[in-house]
Design an enzyme around this catalytic site. Structure first.
Site, PDB file in Angstrom:
ATOM      1  CG  ASP A 107      -1.269  -1.170   1.232  1.00 40.58           C
ATOM      2  OD1 ASP A 107      -2.473  -1.546   0.261  1.00 40.58           O
ATOM      3  OD2 ASP A 107      -2.509  -0.999   2.404  1.00 40.58           O
ATOM      4  CG  PHE A 108       0.492   5.991  -0.647  1.00 41.72           C
ATOM      5  CD1 PHE A 108       0.881   6.156  -2.227  1.00 41.72           C
ATOM      6  CD2 PHE A 108       0.581   6.847  -0.439  1.00 41.72           C
ATOM      7  CE1 PHE A 108       1.015   7.185  -2.905  1.00 41.72           C
ATOM      8  CE2 PHE A 108       0.594   8.132  -0.776  1.00 41.72           C
ATOM      9  CZ  PHE A 108       1.637   9.070  -1.787  1.00 41.72           C
TER      10      PHE A 108
END
Length: 235
Positions: A107-108
């Site tokens: 994820d980011f």
């Protein structure tokens, strides 16, 4: 770029514009070299990394296989291109980096171990669901972790949206708000959703390892290195 393996007879027929019958004759006459050795195996897998010669003519020079370990920082997209955010590929300073793909996205704002390669077969062995390779994460939460999470994670959780139950996961409590979690799959926002069942927000997530490959502690966030031959062979 063709990363999927092809059969030797099909490759020769397409590349040299030959009939299948002609290809079989050439193979039988030992006129085809694969990586410097003659081959008569019609269904031999040919990849972009193989050197293919026919009657001394180079049909494919062979591309160097690349395997990189990256310490992904927070605020970086697990993508090869993004119109808005910096991507992990922006951190790579290598020739032909556009040929690389990510083996196991994050994820980011998740940090830690990320692997990039141009070898599709290798990355599939690492990430395919049937491999069941453990992925280890350090998790930090907003509230204290309910000890009941340990059993709940081990039993698996039912996700109604996907109509599936997660595989058993191992949760080891390190302190009231910190734990080490081992997963054997990678569902969408899985860690956040699992802790969400206990109304606890994940504030930091860091991947330490994937299967036998562990993040090199000497790598600062945003830095990378090539995998060793031993590390490559472990997958």
């Amino acid at each position: 770029m063709r990363l999927q393996p092809d059969r030797l007879d099909r490759y020769l027929a397409n590349r040299a514009r030959l009939s299948r019958q002609d290809v079989r004759r050439l193979l039988a006459e030992d006129r085809v070299l694969v990586n410097g050795e003659t081959s008569r195996i019609v269904d031999l897998e040919v990849r972009v990394f193989d050197r293919i010669e026919l009657d001394g003519e180079m049909l494919q020079a062979g591309k160097a296989a690349r395997y990189l370990m990256l310490h992904k920082p927070a605020g970086c997209a697990s993508a090869t291109q993004d119109a808005t955010h910096r991507t992990v590929l922006d951190l790579i300073d290598e020739p032909d980096k556009q040929d690389l793909h990510i083996a196991g996205r994050l994820d980011f704002n998740t940090t830690g171990l990320m692997l990039l390669t141009n070898d599709g077969q290798w990355s599939r062995r690492l990430t395919q669901p049937t491999s069941l390779l453990g992925k280890v994460y350090l998790v930090e939460t907003e509230d204290e972790i309910d000890p009941a999470c340990v059993d709940a994670f081990a039993q698996g959780m039912y996700f109604r949206f996907e109509n599936l139950t997660t595989l058993p996961a191992e949760l080891v409590l390190l302190n009231p708000r910190r734990a080490r979690l081992t997963l054997h799959e990678g569902r969408y926002h899985q860690v956040k959703r699992m802790f969400g069942r206990f109304n606890n927000k994940v504030t930091a997530l860091h991947r330490e390892s994937m299967g036998p490959l562990t993040l090199d502690l000497a790598l600062e966030p945003g830095r990378y290195r090539s995998l060793t031959e031993q590390e490559i062979a472990q997958i």
